[in-house]
Design an enzyme around this catalytic site. Structure first.
Site, PDB file in Angstrom:
ATOM      1  N   TYR A  85      -8.211  58.756  35.985  1.00  0.00           N
ATOM      2  CA  TYR A  85      -9.287  58.736  36.984  1.00  0.00           C
ATOM      3  C   TYR A  85      -9.439  60.079  37.700  1.00  0.00           C
ATOM      4  CZ  TYR A  85      -9.985  53.906  35.889  1.00  0.00           C
ATOM      5  OH  TYR A  85     -10.279  52.762  35.207  1.00  0.00           O
TER       6      TYR A  85
ATOM      7  N   ASN B   5     -21.672  52.097  37.045  1.00  0.00           N
ATOM      8  CA  ASN B   5     -21.054  53.422  36.986  1.00  0.00           C
ATOM      9  C   ASN B   5     -20.253  53.714  38.244  1.00  0.00           C
ATOM     10  OD1 ASN B   5     -22.355  53.597  34.597  1.00  0.00           O
ATOM     11  ND2 ASN B   5     -23.979  54.959  35.298  1.00  0.00           N
ATOM     12  N   VAL B   6     -19.184  54.473  38.050  1.00  0.00           N
ATOM     13  CA  VAL B   6     -18.323  54.809  39.179  1.00  0.00           C
ATOM     14  C   VAL B   6     -18.608  56.226  39.686  1.00  0.00           C
ATOM     15  CG1 VAL B   6     -16.554  53.125  38.596  1.00  0.00           C
ATOM     16  CG2 VAL B   6     -16.425  55.392  37.567  1.00  0.00           C
ATOM     17  N   ASP B   7     -19.533  56.940  38.995  1.00  0.00           N
ATOM     18  CA  ASP B   7     -19.949  58.250  39.517  1.00  0.00           C
ATOM     19  C   ASP B   7     -20.965  58.024  40.638  1.00  0.00           C
ATOM     20  OD1 ASP B   7     -22.762  58.244  38.564  1.00  0.00           O
ATOM     21  OD2 ASP B   7     -21.904  58.351  36.556  1.00  0.00           O
TER      22      ASP B   7
ATOM     23  N   HIS C 228     -18.537  48.167  39.799  1.00  0.00           N
ATOM     24  CA  HIS C 228     -17.197  48.439  39.271  1.00  0.00           C
ATOM     25  C   HIS C 228     -16.435  49.473  40.084  1.00  0.00           C
ATOM     26  CE1 HIS C 228     -18.638  46.775  35.112  1.00  0.00           C
ATOM     27  NE2 HIS C 228     -18.442  45.844  36.020  1.00  0.00           N
TER      28      HIS C 228
ATOM     29  N   GLY D 281     -29.096  51.981  29.838  1.00  0.00           N
ATOM     30  CA  GLY D 281     -27.846  52.583  29.382  1.00  0.00           C
ATOM     31  C   GLY D 281     -26.607  51.725  29.518  1.00  0.00           C
TER      32      GLY D 281
HETATM   33  N1  APR Z   1     -29.750  57.126  27.760  1.00  0.00           N
HETATM   34  C1  APR Z   1     -29.664  55.779  27.897  1.00  0.00           C
HETATM   35  N2  APR Z   1     -28.722  55.042  27.279  1.00  0.00           N
HETATM   36  C2  APR Z   1     -27.822  55.677  26.512  1.00  0.00           C
HETATM   37  C3  APR Z   1     -27.848  57.074  26.328  1.00  0.00           C
HETATM   38  C4  APR Z   1     -28.867  57.807  26.991  1.00  0.00           C
HETATM   39  N3  APR Z   1     -28.984  59.139  26.883  1.00  0.00           N
HETATM   40  N4  APR Z   1     -26.816  57.403  25.512  1.00  0.00           N
HETATM   41  C5  APR Z   1     -26.181  56.262  25.200  1.00  0.00           C
HETATM   42  N5  APR Z   1     -26.792  55.209  25.799  1.00  0.00           N
HETATM   43  C6  APR Z   1     -26.442  53.779  25.754  1.00  0.00           C
HETATM   44  C7  APR Z   1     -25.676  53.314  24.534  1.00  0.00           C
HETATM   45  O1  APR Z   1     -26.552  53.081  23.442  1.00  0.00           O
HETATM   46  C8  APR Z   1     -25.014  52.033  25.038  1.00  0.00           C
HETATM   47  O2  APR Z   1     -25.863  50.915  24.855  1.00  0.00           O
HETATM   48  O3  APR Z   1     -25.591  53.488  26.840  1.00  0.00           O
HETATM   49  C9  APR Z   1     -24.856  52.309  26.535  1.00  0.00           C
HETATM   50  C10 APR Z   1     -23.423  52.557  26.969  1.00  0.00           C
HETATM   51  O4  APR Z   1     -22.666  51.399  26.780  1.00  0.00           O
HETATM   52  P1  APR Z   1     -21.123  51.346  27.163  1.00  0.00           P
HETATM   53  O5  APR Z   1     -20.446  52.588  26.690  1.00  0.00           O
HETATM   54  O6  APR Z   1     -20.597  50.041  26.685  1.00  0.00           O
HETATM   55  O7  APR Z   1     -21.118  51.430  28.760  1.00  0.00           O
HETATM   56  P2  APR Z   1     -21.376  50.274  29.830  1.00  0.00           P
HETATM   57  O8  APR Z   1     -22.264  49.218  29.275  1.00  0.00           O
HETATM   58  O9  APR Z   1     -21.787  50.947  31.085  1.00  0.00           O
HETATM   59  O10 APR Z   1     -19.928  49.682  30.018  1.00  0.00           O
HETATM   60  C11 APR Z   1     -19.734  48.647  30.959  1.00  0.00           C
HETATM   61  O11 APR Z   1     -17.391  48.782  30.590  1.00  0.00           O
HETATM   62  O12 APR Z   1     -15.291  49.722  30.374  1.00  0.00           O
HETATM   63  C12 APR Z   1     -16.286  49.439  31.149  1.00  0.00           C
HETATM   64  O13 APR Z   1     -16.057  49.394  33.424  1.00  0.00           O
HETATM   65  C13 APR Z   1     -16.642  50.141  32.390  1.00  0.00           C
HETATM   66  O14 APR Z   1     -18.639  49.927  33.702  1.00  0.00           O
HETATM   67  C14 APR Z   1     -18.144  50.027  32.383  1.00  0.00           C
HETATM   68  C15 APR Z   1     -18.391  48.757  31.592  1.00  0.00           C
END
Ligand code: APR
Length: 236
Positions: A53, A87-89, A104, A172
């Site tokens: 982190y 998002n945590v940012d 989160h 996203g």
């Molecule tokens: N613009 C929009 N979406 C995008 C881009 C972009 N430029 N690049 C990638 N993506 C999409 C991917 O296609 C995917 O569907 O963002 C998504 C990211 O998915 P994850 O990596 O699974 O992230 P997230 O859904 O935020 O994860 C949820 O999981 O581990 C944890 O706690 C963490 O908050 C997080 C949670």
């Protein structure tokens, strides 16, 4: 003003240079979730978790909001925009969005490891949590992050926000992680849903408007579609 509720995930910040979790080469391809994002992982190897982190925090401190974040902030001129982020940012806040809840947790905060309500803001000039940092209750300081297996305290608030939405926008997120992924089920029937993601996102819900673009371009398209949607409705 119409209520636009926006659920964001890691893809929202991808164009700001922050890695997503589940894309190829994402964080979960480099680290084991059990090691760095669970209370058991922290008990087993706190240094590993703090290092993970501390690194994320330093990356996020130097990151800038992208056109997608800025576009959402600008939408406040026309809509009541409420952001629910996984998002945590703090890029939504940096972009100027005034209503943001972090399901989160937040990288720039630390908390007691025995009392989830004792929360401290970290200093951006000295942002690392160190292994011997303790809270005033004597417990080790830990990141203010909701780890896997932990309750998500802001869920009820988020559900209520989604119930009140005139439109729900999802940007996203792969919608793999619950309970956040279930929020989409709280919209009223007939409420338009927009999903901005360059990749396919599997959802089993009625009519969804997919915008197969990255966040920056996607938000531009979203503004056009919202205008169409609400102008159409006001003429009926
Ligand atoms: N613009 C929009 N979406 C995008 C881009 C972009 N430029 N690049 C990638 N993506 C999409 C991917 O296609 C995917 O569907 O963002 C998504 C990211 O998915 P994850 O990596 O699974 O992230 P997230 O859904 O935020 O994860 C949820 O999981 O581990 C944890 O706690 C963490 O908050 C997080 C949670």
């Amino acid at each position: 003003m119409k209520n636009i509720v926006v659920l964001t995930g890691a893809g929202m910040s991808a164009e700001s240079g922050i890695a997503t979790f589940r894309d190829s080469g994402g964080l979960w391809a480099q680290y084991r979730v059990e090691d760095v994002a669970t209370p058991e992982g922290f008990r087993r190897n706190p240094q590993l978790v703090l290092d993970f982190y501390n690194k994320r925090r330093r990356e996020s401190l130097s990151a800038k909001p992208n056109e997608g974040h800025l576009g959402l902030a600008e939408m406040e001129k026309e809509y009541n925009v409420q952001i629910i982020t996984q998002n945590v940012d703090n890029l939504h806040e940096k972009a100027g969005s005034s209503s943001v809840i972090h399901l989160h947790g937040e990288l720039m905060k630390a908390r007691s490891s025995i009392n989830a309500n004792k929360i401290y803001l970290l200093d951006s000039d000295n942002p690392d949590i160190k292994i011997d940092d303790v809270c005033e209750d004597g417990s080790p300081l830990r990141p203010h992050i909701v780890w896997f297996g932990e309750a998500v305290p802001l869920m009820e608030k988020a559900e209520e926000m989604v119930r009140q939405a005139d439109a729900l926008v999802v940007i996203g997120t792969s919608l793999n992680v619950y309970p956040a992924a279930g929020l989409i089920n709280y919209v009223h029937d007939g409420t338009p849903i927009y999903i901005i993601d360059p990749n396919e996102v599997a959802v089993s819900r009625g009519k969804i408007n997919f915008i197969r673009k990255g966040a920056s371009e996607g938000v531009v398209e979203l503004k056009r579609l919202l205008k169409e949607e609400f102008n159409k409705k006001s003429k009926v």
